[in-house]
Motif scaffolding. Sequence first.
Motif, mmCIF file in Angstrom:
data_model
loop_
_atom_site.group_PDB
_atom_site.id
_atom_site.type_symbol
_atom_site.label_atom_id
_atom_site.label_comp_id
_atom_site.label_asym_id
_atom_site.label_seq_id
_atom_site.Cartn_x
_atom_site.Cartn_y
_atom_site.Cartn_z
ATOM 1 N N GLU A 241 11.213 14.621 13.939
ATOM 2 C CA GLU A 241 11.997 13.556 14.577
ATOM 3 C C GLU A 241 13.323 14.129 15.075
ATOM 4 O OE1 GLU A 241 10.483 10.034 11.512
ATOM 5 O OE2 GLU A 241 12.377 11.083 11.161
ATOM 6 N N VAL A 242 13.759 13.661 16.234
ATOM 7 C CA VAL A 242 15.055 14.111 16.761
ATOM 8 C C VAL A 242 16.168 13.423 15.972
ATOM 9 C CG1 VAL A 242 16.553 14.242 18.773
ATOM 10 C CG2 VAL A 242 14.072 14.394 19.061
ATOM 11 N N ILE A 243 17.049 14.221 15.379
ATOM 12 C CA ILE A 243 18.179 13.660 14.629
ATOM 13 C C ILE A 243 19.502 13.868 15.343
ATOM 14 C CG2 ILE A 243 17.057 13.801 12.377
ATOM 15 C CD1 ILE A 243 18.608 16.418 11.894
ATOM 16 N N GLY A 244 19.479 14.575 16.493
ATOM 17 C CA GLY A 244 20.718 14.752 17.224
ATOM 18 C C GLY A 244 20.560 15.592 18.476
ATOM 19 N N LEU A 245 21.642 15.629 19.286
ATOM 20 C CA LEU A 245 21.713 16.453 20.487
ATOM 21 C C LEU A 245 22.701 17.587 20.225
ATOM 22 C CD1 LEU A 245 21.276 13.335 21.548
ATOM 23 C CD2 LEU A 245 21.727 14.351 23.776
ATOM 24 N N ASN A 246 22.230 18.812 20.336
ATOM 25 C CA ASN A 246 23.119 19.966 20.152
ATOM 26 C C ASN A 246 24.127 20.010 21.296
ATOM 27 O OD1 ASN A 246 21.630 20.923 17.849
ATOM 28 N ND2 ASN A 246 20.054 21.583 19.295
ATOM 29 N N HIS A 247 25.401 20.238 20.960
ATOM 30 C CA HIS A 247 26.367 20.174 22.064
ATOM 31 C C HIS A 247 27.504 21.173 21.995
ATOM 32 C CE1 HIS A 247 30.242 18.072 20.802
ATOM 33 N NE2 HIS A 247 29.589 18.197 19.685
ATOM 34 N N ALA A 248 27.723 21.874 20.897
ATOM 35 C CA ALA A 248 28.855 22.804 20.872
ATOM 36 C C ALA A 248 28.658 23.848 19.790
ATOM 37 C CB ALA A 248 30.168 22.055 20.640
ATOM 38 N N HIS A 249 29.186 25.040 20.080
ATOM 39 C CA HIS A 249 29.164 26.130 19.111
ATOM 40 C C HIS A 249 30.494 26.856 19.217
ATOM 41 C CE1 HIS A 249 28.015 29.709 16.895
ATOM 42 N NE2 HIS A 249 28.326 30.443 17.950
ATOM 43 N N GLY A 251 31.453 29.419 17.163
ATOM 44 C CA GLY A 251 31.345 30.838 16.829
ATOM 45 C C GLY A 251 32.415 31.282 15.882
ATOM 46 N N ALA A 252 32.874 32.505 16.063
ATOM 47 C CA ALA A 252 33.864 33.085 15.157
ATOM 48 C C ALA A 252 35.245 33.124 15.799
ATOM 49 C CB ALA A 252 33.433 34.492 14.744
ATOM 50 N N GLY A 253 35.513 32.192 16.713
ATOM 51 C CA GLY A 253 36.800 32.186 17.389
ATOM 52 C C GLY A 253 37.955 31.797 16.491
ATOM 53 N N SER A 254 37.660 31.183 15.361
ATOM 54 C CA SER A 254 38.695 30.772 14.423
ATOM 55 C C SER A 254 38.133 30.878 13.020
ATOM 56 C CB SER A 254 39.120 29.320 14.709
ATOM 57 O OG SER A 254 39.829 28.779 13.607
ATOM 58 N N VAL A 255 38.997 31.154 12.064
ATOM 59 C CA VAL A 255 38.532 31.228 10.676
ATOM 60 C C VAL A 255 38.074 29.862 10.191
ATOM 61 C CG1 VAL A 255 39.982 33.194 10.080
ATOM 62 C CG2 VAL A 255 40.901 30.887 9.816
ATOM 63 N N LEU A 256 38.474 28.803 10.889
ATOM 64 C CA LEU A 256 38.081 27.458 10.495
ATOM 65 C C LEU A 256 36.768 27.030 11.142
ATOM 66 C CD1 LEU A 256 41.527 25.610 10.712
ATOM 67 C CD2 LEU A 256 40.415 26.573 8.693
ATOM 68 N N THR A 257 36.264 27.801 12.083
ATOM 69 C CA THR A 257 35.059 27.376 12.809
ATOM 70 C C THR A 257 34.045 28.503 12.939
ATOM 71 O OG1 THR A 257 36.108 27.947 14.918
ATOM 72 C CG2 THR A 257 36.343 25.669 14.151
ATOM 73 N N GLN A 258 33.847 29.280 11.891
ATOM 74 C CA GLN A 258 32.906 30.388 11.972
ATOM 75 C C GLN A 258 31.470 29.881 11.885
ATOM 76 O OE1 GLN A 258 33.762 33.950 9.726
ATOM 77 N NE2 GLN A 258 35.873 33.326 9.416
ATOM 78 N N ASN A 259 30.693 30.223 12.908
ATOM 79 C CA ASN A 259 29.266 29.886 12.956
ATOM 80 C C ASN A 259 29.023 28.399 12.744
ATOM 81 O OD1 ASN A 259 26.563 30.549 13.332
ATOM 82 N ND2 ASN A 259 26.198 30.703 11.126
ATOM 83 N N GLU A 260 29.818 27.573 13.392
ATOM 84 C CA GLU A 260 29.633 26.129 13.287
ATOM 85 C C GLU A 260 28.942 25.627 14.547
ATOM 86 O OE1 GLU A 260 33.188 24.077 12.269
ATOM 87 O OE2 GLU A 260 33.309 24.962 10.278
ATOM 88 N N ASN A 261 27.771 25.062 14.364
ATOM 89 C CA ASN A 261 26.962 24.540 15.452
ATOM 90 C C ASN A 261 26.965 23.023 15.349
ATOM 91 O OD1 ASN A 261 25.795 27.290 16.239
ATOM 92 N ND2 ASN A 261 25.222 27.154 14.078
ATOM 93 N N TYR A 262 27.463 22.367 16.394
ATOM 94 C CA TYR A 262 27.700 20.929 16.335
ATOM 95 C C TYR A 262 26.623 20.138 17.072
ATOM 96 C CZ TYR A 262 32.271 21.646 14.280
ATOM 97 O OH TYR A 262 33.275 21.983 13.428
ATOM 98 N N THR A 263 26.267 18.992 16.496
ATOM 99 C CA THR A 263 25.211 18.137 17.027
ATOM 100 C C THR A 263 25.663 16.684 17.020
ATOM 101 O OG1 THR A 263 23.504 19.645 16.189
ATOM 102 C CG2 THR A 263 22.822 17.397 16.723
ATOM 103 N N ILE A 264 25.473 15.988 18.153
ATOM 104 C CA ILE A 264 25.773 14.561 18.238
ATOM 105 C C ILE A 264 24.676 13.785 17.510
ATOM 106 C CG2 ILE A 264 26.105 12.603 19.794
ATOM 107 C CD1 ILE A 264 28.286 14.708 20.020
ATOM 108 N N PRO A 265 24.996 12.956 16.524
ATOM 109 C CA PRO A 265 23.964 12.178 15.816
ATOM 110 C C PRO A 265 23.148 11.322 16.777
ATOM 111 C CG PRO A 265 26.049 12.096 14.625
ATOM 112 C CD PRO A 265 26.335 12.741 15.950
#
Length: 297
Positions: A241-249, A251-265
């Motif tokens: 089942e689709v649980i979201g739309l992938n929309h942003a990554h 990466g390692a551009g910030s220590v607060l956002t390393q390898n974070e892949n974001y999905t719209i519910p």
Amino acid sequence: SAAPIQQSVKPRSNPSAAKNQKRAGNQADLAFQQSTFGRELVNKVKKGAIYIWAMAPGNSGALQQAWIGSGFIFQALPEENAAYALTNHHVAKDTTLMQVETWDHQTYRAEFVALEPGIDVALIKILNIAPGSYEVNVLGDSDKVQIGEPALAIGAPGSGDSVNADRSDPFISFGLHQTATMRVVSGKHAEPFEFIQAWAQPSWRNGLGLQVITNTPWRFISQSTINGGNSGGPLYNARGEVIGLNHAHFGAGSVLTQNENYTIPINFAKNFAYQILNTGKYEIPWFGMDIIFPGHY
């Protein structure tokens, strides 16, 4: 003379080696089960995933390829030889010509029906597509998703430097056709800093009142890798089942956002799509403000 005495020597057992061998066997069985599960899941859902070419006029006025994205079919219109699909707003927002490619490399014209930058979702309609040439993806319930659940992302990632790209065809020189990455959902929240960081990027601003992701209270964070070109593609649960739309990554551009892949519910996207299809408009309660940074507008 006396016969020599013969003694039988039993091999000394090694409990540690036996335990390690058993553990290795269990790990191999688990890896095989996971790979089999992943293949079966991909085969179950891939016919609903689509690859999007968004075209826009260039400086000379002629059409040129501007960007690529992903999406998925969620409603069939067999009486019209058409189908509705969802993708990201930032994939479809400026296009004057949209072309969709399905899992079997067949291409179709598409047009956008409605855009909603506040949740970064776009509703598009695929034209002249026969019912048997695709499958409709089932929409899940993003409110029921738990951290640690398997998450499968399918899309068309890539960059201008993609390896082994066929440079003779401008339509496929940007990225890959269809890939799958599978890990787990690692979060169901978003820090305010991350929203501000994304909003502050010039490429994400669309003019006063049209900033993206202003009406999204939270998003999924997953370990299922996505990159440019995955935007708008589906994130599936273990049931397909689709649980979201992938929309942003980020990466390692910030220590607060390393390898974070974001999905719209998906529940945000469902609410938008079905309001548009049933009433022709999209209404949600919203309270907030616009901030204008001098020099940008």
